[in-house]
Design a protein around this motif. Structure first.
Motif, PDB file in Angstrom:
ATOM      1  N   CYS A 178       0.864  -1.171   0.000  1.00 45.29           N
ATOM      2  CA  CYS A 178       0.000   0.000   0.000  1.00 45.29           C
ATOM      3  C   CYS A 178       0.901   1.221   0.000  1.00 45.29           C
ATOM      4  O   CYS A 178       1.723   1.384   0.914  1.00 45.29           O
ATOM      5  CB  CYS A 178      -0.900  -0.034   1.233  1.00 45.29           C
ATOM      6  N   ASP A 179       0.820   2.077  -1.014  1.00 53.49           N
ATOM      7  CA  ASP A 179       1.663   3.274  -1.121  1.00 53.49           C
ATOM      8  C   ASP A 179       0.854   4.509  -0.767  1.00 53.49           C
ATOM      9  O   ASP A 179      -0.253   4.700  -1.248  1.00 53.49           O
ATOM     10  CB  ASP A 179       2.193   3.446  -2.542  1.00 53.49           C
ATOM     11  N   VAL A 180       1.446   5.359   0.120  1.00 53.61           N
ATOM     12  CA  VAL A 180       0.831   6.637   0.475  1.00 53.61           C
ATOM     13  C   VAL A 180       1.403   7.704  -0.453  1.00 53.61           C
ATOM     14  O   VAL A 180       2.616   7.741  -0.689  1.00 53.61           O
ATOM     15  CB  VAL A 180       1.136   6.991   1.944  1.00 53.61           C
TER      16      VAL A 180
ATOM     17  N   THR B 101      -3.331   1.522   7.466  1.00 55.63           N
ATOM     18  CA  THR B 101      -3.978   0.282   7.937  1.00 55.63           C
ATOM     19  C   THR B 101      -4.140  -0.643   6.750  1.00 55.63           C
ATOM     20  O   THR B 101      -4.281  -0.198   5.620  1.00 55.63           O
ATOM     21  CB  THR B 101      -5.365   0.563   8.553  1.00 55.63           C
ATOM     22  N   ASN B 102      -4.122  -1.948   7.032  1.00 51.50           N
ATOM     23  CA  ASN B 102      -4.091  -2.908   5.923  1.00 51.50           C
ATOM     24  C   ASN B 102      -5.246  -3.890   5.997  1.00 51.50           C
ATOM     25  O   ASN B 102      -6.300  -3.580   6.547  1.00 51.50           O
ATOM     26  CB  ASN B 102      -2.749  -3.638   5.937  1.00 51.50           C
ATOM     27  N   LEU B 103      -4.991  -5.083   5.493  1.00 50.85           N
ATOM     28  CA  LEU B 103      -6.032  -6.123   5.407  1.00 50.85           C
ATOM     29  C   LEU B 103      -6.722  -6.348   6.744  1.00 50.85           C
ATOM     30  O   LEU B 103      -6.099  -6.244   7.801  1.00 50.85           O
ATOM     31  CB  LEU B 103      -5.405  -7.452   4.972  1.00 50.85           C
TER      32      LEU B 103
ATOM     33  N   SER C 103      -8.835  -3.910   1.700  1.00 49.48           N
ATOM     34  CA  SER C 103      -8.651  -2.446   1.623  1.00 49.48           C
ATOM     35  C   SER C 103      -7.416  -1.999   2.378  1.00 49.48           C
ATOM     36  O   SER C 103      -6.975  -2.645   3.333  1.00 49.48           O
ATOM     37  CB  SER C 103      -9.892  -1.735   2.170  1.00 49.48           C
ATOM     38  N   CYS C 104      -6.869  -0.868   1.907  1.00 52.87           N
ATOM     39  CA  CYS C 104      -5.769  -0.184   2.595  1.00 52.87           C
ATOM     40  C   CYS C 104      -6.245   1.238   2.881  1.00 52.87           C
ATOM     41  O   CYS C 104      -6.655   1.968   1.967  1.00 52.87           O
ATOM     42  CB  CYS C 104      -4.521  -0.171   1.705  1.00 52.87           C
TER      43      CYS C 104
ATOM     44  N   SER D  95      -9.470  -0.129  -2.339  1.00 52.44           N
ATOM     45  CA  SER D  95      -9.893  -1.526  -2.128  1.00 52.44           C
ATOM     46  C   SER D  95      -9.767  -2.335  -3.415  1.00 52.44           C
ATOM     47  O   SER D  95      -9.823  -1.795  -4.517  1.00 52.44           O
ATOM     48  CB  SER D  95     -11.356  -1.596  -1.655  1.00 52.44           C
ATOM     49  N   ILE D  96      -9.559  -3.619  -3.231  1.00 53.55           N
ATOM     50  CA  ILE D  96      -9.659  -4.581  -4.326  1.00 53.55           C
ATOM     51  C   ILE D  96     -10.532  -5.741  -3.832  1.00 53.55           C
ATOM     52  O   ILE D  96     -10.666  -5.959  -2.622  1.00 53.55           O
ATOM     53  CB  ILE D  96      -8.275  -5.110  -4.775  1.00 53.55           C
ATOM     54  N   THR D  97     -11.138  -6.463  -4.786  1.00 55.87           N
ATOM     55  CA  THR D  97     -11.934  -7.659  -4.438  1.00 55.87           C
ATOM     56  C   THR D  97     -11.140  -8.903  -4.814  1.00 55.87           C
ATOM     57  O   THR D  97     -10.724  -9.052  -5.966  1.00 55.87           O
ATOM     58  CB  THR D  97     -13.283  -7.663  -5.169  1.00 55.87           C
ATOM     59  N   ALA D  98     -10.926  -9.781  -3.840  1.00 52.82           N
ATOM     60  CA  ALA D  98     -10.087 -10.965  -4.058  1.00 52.82           C
ATOM     61  C   ALA D  98     -10.819 -11.988  -4.930  1.00 52.82           C
ATOM     62  O   ALA D  98     -11.993 -12.270  -4.706  1.00 52.82           O
ATOM     63  CB  ALA D  98      -9.705 -11.587  -2.733  1.00 52.82           C
TER      64      ALA D  98
END
Length: 774
Positions: free
Chosen positions: A442-444, A461-463, A501-502, A520-523
């Motif tokens: 995750c890049d800020v 924040t991550n998964l 999501s990140c 967000s991405i959907t797995a």
């Protein structure tokens, strides 16, 4: 004088009009089954002056015109045995005559005889008894059955009952249920036995022969008589059991002509067939008619048909054609995707659509116009380098091969990533840290740090998983900073379709609310079938012969392509069918079933599912302890066994004596004392669905006269005496022979040869034979 005479005449006329007379009511004719009994309905009336004489001394007699053949005071000594079943005190002379034979065909009249002045022959009214070898067939009401499915049907079967003590047994076609039996009376007082059965009309009854059978038992030991009346059910119903058949069956090659045929059972017949293509949740009309012709294609989806008549419609299951074709749409995917560091491991995967499945994958390096073989297998791993050229794969099955486009790997090395000083980076406390190459994270976005001492870092924040993330701060070429967070986890089917999501949270120094942004991405997780289960419709207990649908359900990505059904019998597994739905007819011997769901990644099996099939008692038998012959007076235990679901709730025991059945007890186990008159026994086992009857069981009772006959004791004494006499004679003979042997002397022979009988002249080996010299 004239007045007196008139008074007498008037009194007599009034007496005749108002007082009782000798009257009898009996049928004119009764037809009797040969070897059976007959019940004669009979009632009478007498004059008032004899009412007081009608007492317990009265008896009923029946005369055939020549002699009295039945006397109620000695029913078993009469020429025709029987029983007065009526009550003469109540003017009921109903009589049952047993074991009637054609010789008894005659005209009969009734005589009332009391031990007083009441004696009267009702000979002016006679009963004609005729005989038949075959009883009349029972009648069915209604005589035809033409209804719609779901209609409540009531059928009544009626059969003559000429003998009340041996009335016919009425049975219906199996599967309709138990009939409710009653006995009703005709105008001439003869009896009719009726059985009423009720059921809901089903398409399963259509064209079925529904019959009522009347069984008449006999008293003369001859075979019982059985007569039957039948009707054929005409049930109207909407299309049922709609199916699709494919010609040619089995796999077909792409572009081959295929015919789909829609079949359905319906009454009235199907008038419209409609075809649909099933694409996910969409249904598209593609044609009409019972047959549907198409050209096979790899893109041909599933098809189904609808069959329609005036009462409704039925739909088939989806039918997928097995279209075979060479590999198409061959592609290469790279993991990790995007740029990779020099020296890292890269995985190339070759994917292709093919039927039958691809059996060979081959990898090549493409260098200008050259193609160099580099490996085989669906997955190919390599170490990334600056000189890694483009790659492609070939997928091959029995019908041909497909080739992917060239795939170029973006290999990056340190100077390309961060410039000549990319490996070292200053963090907040001005210490040196080693920065590893970028990875999936995750890049800020870049921010202006300003004063390092006053800078407030963004929080990443991550998964939503219970795993730690690895955070790092790296620098862009323009010296702005990027904060990264990397999380690693093992993909699970539980992550499939989950939003990952990140979230970056930016705190502020002016006291205002912090800012939060999320990506967000959907797995999309590929996995073999999981949680495979079997559901049963209808749920709960089902009756024998009822249609049951088993449905196999499983979670899988890609979707399940094959469902296979098995029967589980102990340690054996037997293939029984395919498809997501499996239909069977419930049976008491239906074992456990399970299904297997399969996709390209594997298979999963459900637990065994047992159908609760309920049925009336079957295989009813009687076992005897002790087995074999038993002595008179010993205790014998009879046990009734039967297979039933729900369990048997009533066991009833009967003794079968000729054509009669006598109730003797209840319970699964019945004990009795063996005797010479122990007749055959049988039991009935009953549950809520019906009853089952065992065969007759005869106990072999042995008693003293059977063992030795009427003179058994004398015979034993005789045998003992003869034995003693023989022993005495043998003893005298042996003593006599022994004495004779003691007196034997050598005998002169004509040639002077003799044999010595003295032990002194015997060799221990053999007898000595000597020659005496003259």
């Amino acid at each position: 004088m004239a007045a007196t005479l008139l008074l007498l005449i008037t009194g007599c006329l009034l007496q005749g009009a108002l007082c009782g007379e000798f009257e009898v009511t009996i049928p004119q004719t009764i037809e009797v089954l040969r070897g059976s009994c007959v019940t004669i309905p009979c009632s009478f009336d007498i004059r008032d002056e004899h009412q007081s004489n009608l007492d317990s001394t009265c008896k009923a007699l029946w005369n055939d015109g020549n002699m009295f053949v039945f006397d109620s005071s000695a029913p078993q000594q009469s020429q025709i045995t029987g029983k007065l079943t009526g009550d003469l005190m109540k003017k009921d002379c109903t009589t049952t005559l047993n074991n009637m034979q054609p010789r008894d065909s005659n005209n009969y009249y009734f005589r009332l005889q009391c031990e007083n002045s009441l004696r009267y022959d009702f000979s002016y009214r006679t009963l004609s008894i005729t005989f038949t070898d075959n009883p009349p067939r029972p009648t069915l009401n209604p005589s035809t059955l033409k209804v719609k499915e779901g209609t409540s049907v009531t059928l009544t079967c009626s059969a003559r009952a000429p003998c009340l003590s041996l009335s016919p047994t009425l049975t219906w076609t199996p599967g309709l249920g138990e009939g409710q039996e009653t006995l009703r009376e005709n105008q001439d007082k003869t009896k009719i036995k009726t059985s009423v059965v009720k059921f809901n009309a089903s398409h399963l009854h259509h064209r079925q022969e529904i019959s009522c059978t009347a069984v008449y038992k006999k008293q003369d030991g001859s075979t019982e008589s059985s007569v039957k009346t039948s009707i054929t059910a005409d049930i109207s119903f909407s299309p049922k059991g709609t199916t699709v058949s494919v010609r040619p069956s089995g796999p077909v090659q792409e572009d081959q002509n295929v015919t789909l045929t829609c079949s359905s059972s319906a009454n009235p017949a199907v008038k419209n067939y409609t075809w649909y293509g099933a694409d996910g949740g969409r249904e598209t009309s593609v044609g009409t008619g019972r047959d549907f012709n198409i050209k096979a294609s790899k893109d041909s989806g599933a098809f189904f048909c609808k069959a329609e008549n005036d009462l409704g419609a039925g739909q088939s299951n989806n039918t997928q054609m097995d279209v075979q074709y060479s590999p198409k749409g061959t592609t290469v995917s790279v993991r990790p995707s995007g740029p990779v560091q020099e020296g890292s491991i890269v995985t190339l995967t070759c994917s292709s659509s093919a039927n039958p499945a691809v059996k060979n994958y081959t990898w090549y390096g493409a260098d200008g116009g050259w193609e160099t073989f580099v490996g085989t297998g669906r997955v190919f791993q390599m170490k990334a380098s600056q000189v890694s050229g483009p790659f492609f794969c070939k997928a091959e099955n029995d019908l041909g091969a497909g080739r992917s486009n060239n795939t170029q790997i973006d290999v990056q090395y340190p100077e390309q990533l961060f410039g000549p000083y990319g490996g070292v980076l200053l963090n907040e406390d001005k210490t040196e840290v080693m920065v590893f190459g970028p990875s999936r994270g995750c890049d800020v976005p870049p921010i202006d740090l300003g004063s390092l001492q006053s800078y407030v870092k963004p929080i990443v924040t991550n998964l939503d998983v219970n795993m730690d993330s690895q955070e790092a701060l790296r620098e862009n070429q323009d010296k702005t900073k990027i904060k990264t967070s990397v999380v690693k986890f093992t993909a699970s089917h539980l992550h499939h379709k989950q939003e990952i999501s990140c979230t970056a949270v930016y705190k502020k120094q002016d006291g205002s609310t912090e800012s939060s942004v999320k990506t967000s991405i959907t797995a999309d997780i590929s996995f073999s079938p999981k949680g495979t289960t079997v559901s049963v419709r209808p749920s709960g207990p089902v009756q024998e012969d009822q249609n049951v649908t088993l449905t196999c359900s499983s979670s899988a990505n890609p979707a399940v392509k094959n469902y296979t059904w098995y029967g589980a019998d102990g340690g054996r597994e037997t293939f029984v069918g395919t498809g997501r739905d499996f239909k069977i007819k419930a049976s008491q011997v239906s074992g456990a079933f399970f299904c297997k769901a399969e996709n390209d990644l594997g298979a999963r099996r459900s637990n065994n599912t047992q159908i609760d099939v309920q049925y009336s008692p079957k295989g009813t038998t009687v076992s005897v302890r002790p087995s074999g012959p038993v002595q008179e007076g010993s205790i014998v235990t009879l046990t009734c066994s039967s297979s039933a679901n729900p369990a048997v709730k009533n066991y009833t025991w009967y003794r079968a004596d000729g054509g009669r059945e006598t109730f003797v007890g209840t319970g699964r186990v019945f004990q009795m004392k063996a005797s010479q008159v122990s007749g055959p026994f049988f039991c009935k086992a009953e549950n809520d669905l019906g009853a089952g009857r065992s065969n007759n069981t005869q106990i072999d009772v042995q008693y003293p006269e059977q063992l030795c006959g009427p003179y058994g004791g004398v015979l034993v004494l005789a045998v003992t005496g003869v034995s003693l006499t023989v022993n005495i004679i043998l003893t005298f003979c042996m003593v006599y022979l022994w004495k004779q042997r003691k007196n034997v002397k050598p005998q002169e022979q004509g040639d002077g040869t003799y044999m010595s009988m003295d032990h002194r002249d015997r060799s221990p080996e053999y007898d000595v034979i000597g020659q005496r010299q003259k």
